[in-house]
Design an enzyme around this catalytic site. Structure first.
Site, PDB file in Angstrom:
ATOM      1  N   THR A 165       6.370  16.796  -4.193  1.00 48.99           N
ATOM      2  CA  THR A 165       5.268  17.686  -4.525  1.00 48.99           C
ATOM      3  C   THR A 165       4.076  17.336  -3.644  1.00 48.99           C
ATOM      4  OG1 THR A 165       6.036  17.747  -6.813  1.00 48.99           O
ATOM      5  CG2 THR A 165       3.793  18.502  -6.398  1.00 48.99           C
ATOM      6  N   LYS A 167       0.473  16.474  -2.646  1.00 48.35           N
ATOM      7  CA  LYS A 167      -0.658  15.836  -3.309  1.00 48.35           C
ATOM      8  C   LYS A 167      -1.823  15.721  -2.331  1.00 48.35           C
ATOM      9  CE  LYS A 167       1.917  14.961  -6.981  1.00 48.35           C
ATOM     10  NZ  LYS A 167       1.693  15.582  -8.299  1.00 48.35           N
ATOM     11  N   LYS A 169      -2.623  17.807  -5.672  1.00 49.10           N
ATOM     12  CA  LYS A 169      -2.049  19.113  -5.980  1.00 49.10           C
ATOM     13  C   LYS A 169      -3.097  20.219  -6.037  1.00 49.10           C
ATOM     14  CE  LYS A 169      -1.781  17.879 -10.919  1.00 49.10           C
ATOM     15  NZ  LYS A 169      -0.836  17.736 -12.044  1.00 49.10           N
ATOM     16  N   LYS A 193       7.112  21.098  -2.334  1.00 45.55           N
ATOM     17  CA  LYS A 193       6.851  22.079  -3.391  1.00 45.55           C
ATOM     18  C   LYS A 193       5.381  22.168  -3.752  1.00 45.55           C
ATOM     19  CE  LYS A 193       7.544  21.341  -7.808  1.00 45.55           C
ATOM     20  NZ  LYS A 193       6.219  21.012  -8.376  1.00 45.55           N
ATOM     21  N   ASP A 195       2.722  22.289  -6.719  1.00 41.70           N
ATOM     22  CA  ASP A 195       2.720  21.799  -8.087  1.00 41.70           C
ATOM     23  C   ASP A 195       2.574  22.980  -9.034  1.00 41.70           C
ATOM     24  OD1 ASP A 195       2.914  19.891 -10.094  1.00 41.70           O
ATOM     25  OD2 ASP A 195       1.576  18.507  -9.067  1.00 41.70           O
ATOM     26  N   HIS A 286       9.828  25.246 -12.697  1.00 44.49           N
ATOM     27  CA  HIS A 286       9.069  24.141 -13.281  1.00 44.49           C
ATOM     28  C   HIS A 286       8.956  24.357 -14.782  1.00 44.49           C
ATOM     29  CE1 HIS A 286       5.963  21.138 -13.973  1.00 44.49           C
ATOM     30  NE2 HIS A 286       6.211  20.674 -12.761  1.00 44.49           N
TER      31      HIS A 286
END
Length: 470
Positions: A165, A167, A169, A193, A195, A286
């Site tokens: 993910t 960051k 985010k 990805k 978040d 998610h």
């Protein structure tokens, strides 16, 4: 009227407690953990759950004579003790399939976990498991692609997918966000990805993010010669906006998009899954907000139910926790709902929390995603727990590397490939984890630094929601 009508109130158990009933193959079966108010008999509370989640109401009504209540009613057919819990019990309820709209998870949940959860006769109520009959499963679209097709699209075989993910985010501009994506992908990750809470905020509008991410993905592919991707979050204020974002991702030739299926809702999720199936797009899911619903051991909906519902509603990847990371979830429980994401048949196994046999037929499987507080030291355990048909996502465990995100990605890639190689050679990767990683680090300074950086980082907290087994 041909039948006698007796107005008034009667006990639920007179109609909805049927201990002699043998469930049909076409019945939808549910297991509830029930905690009733003091002094109310178990049979009455369980029957009330069956009634209020199907055809019943608090009073006898004349219009019952206009239908066949015996055909349509839910039936509580079994009650069991909960091991180690004297207050609660399990109620097993069978629902005739005709109570539910074909292919509609929204409709199923509206009945099973609707008003009944506010019933005064209950102190707590939790939906522990559902057995979906094959007759219902065949009306659901399921994953838009499935595990086999996803591997073919990404050209990744013989190991878990590796991702992270981005960051921080929130707060990055679109251009800086794209730069971080590029660093991760060129370093060795397969996927990056968004978040769950990055949508289209003032600091970074969605179209800007999509464009810079697409550029980063294509540059990383050219540099590495590997297929890369980024989960572009299409969750939006309205379904129309969601589809607009999905269409733009397709225009940019991106392979995968993302949806927050609980906050976005099952209706939106099923619609997006159908769009992905028609347009050749992979769909990452998610589970934001799940713990509000599933973490209390006596009230809510267990995540195994939410996972089953997602497989039916549609998604190619689903977050499942990590066991070893920062998020809630013990090993056996996690394996139980991972089985229901990936396997074609899952037998009843109380040691994994599965209360029913579940036949999925030919419905494609879903990649289990491990994400949340994991780093290179966790790699052997993650591979042992999740196996190859999974996606291992290291957020802080990538970006927190002292040399930057590209080095963190390289460390994770080397660690994963070392563990896969050791497993394939017959080594016990969990028992020999330190030796395997230290051997690999001799040839990877990025991994050596990562191992030193995170050697003391552990998340050793007791699980709140434990299996009810003795």
């Amino acid at each position: 009227m041909s039948k006698k009508y007796d107005a008034g109130v009667k006990e639920y158990r007179d109609t909805y407690w049927t201990p002699d009933y043998v469930p049909l193959d076409t019945d939808l079966l549910a297991c509830f953990k029930v905690t009733g108010q003091e002094g109310v008999p178990r049979e009455e509370v369980a029957a009330a759950v069956a009634a209020e989640s199907s055809t019943g109401t608090w009073s006898t009504v004349w219009s019952e004579l206009l239908t066949d209540l015996e055909f349509y009613k839910g039936r509580c057919y079994r009650i069991e003790d909960v091991p180690g819990d004297k207050e609660s019990f399990y109620a097993f309820i069978a629902y005739p399939l005709d109570l539910f709209e074909e292919g509609s998870i929204t409709n199923v949940l509206t009945s099973l976990v609707g008003n009944v959860f506010g019933f005064k006769a209950l102190r707590h109520l939790r939906l522990e498991d559902i057995r979906f009959p094959m007759a219902f499963i065949k009306t659901c679209g399921g994953p838009p692609n499935g595990i086999v097709v996803e591997r073919d699209r990404l050209n990744k075989y013989g190991r878990p997918l590796l991702g992270c993910t981005i960051k921080p985010k929130l707060g990055l501009s679109g251009k800086n966000y794209g730069r971080v994506v590029y660093e991760c992908l060129r370093g060795g990750l397969d996927l990056t990805k968004d978040d769950e809470n990055i949508n289209s905020q003032p600091f970074q509008r969605w179209r800007e993010r999509f464009e810079f991410v697409a550029e980063a993905v294509k540059l990383a592919q050219q540099e590495t010669g590997e297929v890369k991707g980024h989960y572009l979050n299409c969750t939006a204020t309205t379904p129309e906006e969601m589809y607009e974002r999905a269409e733009f991702a397709k225009e940019l030739d991106m392979p995968i998009i993302m949806h927050d299926y609980i906050t976005g809702g099952f209706t939106a999720n099923t619609g997006l899954a159908n769009w992905c199936r028609k347009n050749g797009m992979l769909l990452h899911i998610h589970r934001a907000m799940h713990a509000v619903i599933d973490r209390h051991p006596k009230h809510g909906i267990h995540f195994r139910v939410l996972a089953k519902c997602l497989r039916l509603s549609g998604g190619d990847q689903l977050h499942t926790g990590t066991v070893v990371g920062k998020l809630e979830g013990d090993r056996q429980t996690t394996l139980g709902f991972i089985d229901n994401l990936r396997e074609s048949f899952v037998p009843e196994d109380r040691n994994r929390g599965n209360f029913f046999d579940q036949d999925w037929g030919s419905m494609p499987g879903v990649f289990a995603v491990a994400s949340g507080g994991i780093h290179v030291w966790h790699m052997p355990a993650l591979l042992a727990i999740f196996g190859d048909d999974s996606c291992l996502q290291f957020g802080g465990g990538t970006h927190g590397h002292p040399w930057g995100s590209a080095a963190g990605a390289a460390a994770n890639r080397v660690a994963l490939e070392a563990c896969v190689k050791a497993r394939n050679a017959g080594r016990e990767i969990e028992k020999e984890s330190r030796d395997i990683l230290m051997e690999a680090a001799k040839h990877s300074p990025e991994l050596a630094i990562a191992l030193e950086t995170w050697k003391e980082i552990k998340f050793e907290f007791d699980t709140v929601d434990k299996l009810d087994v003795q």
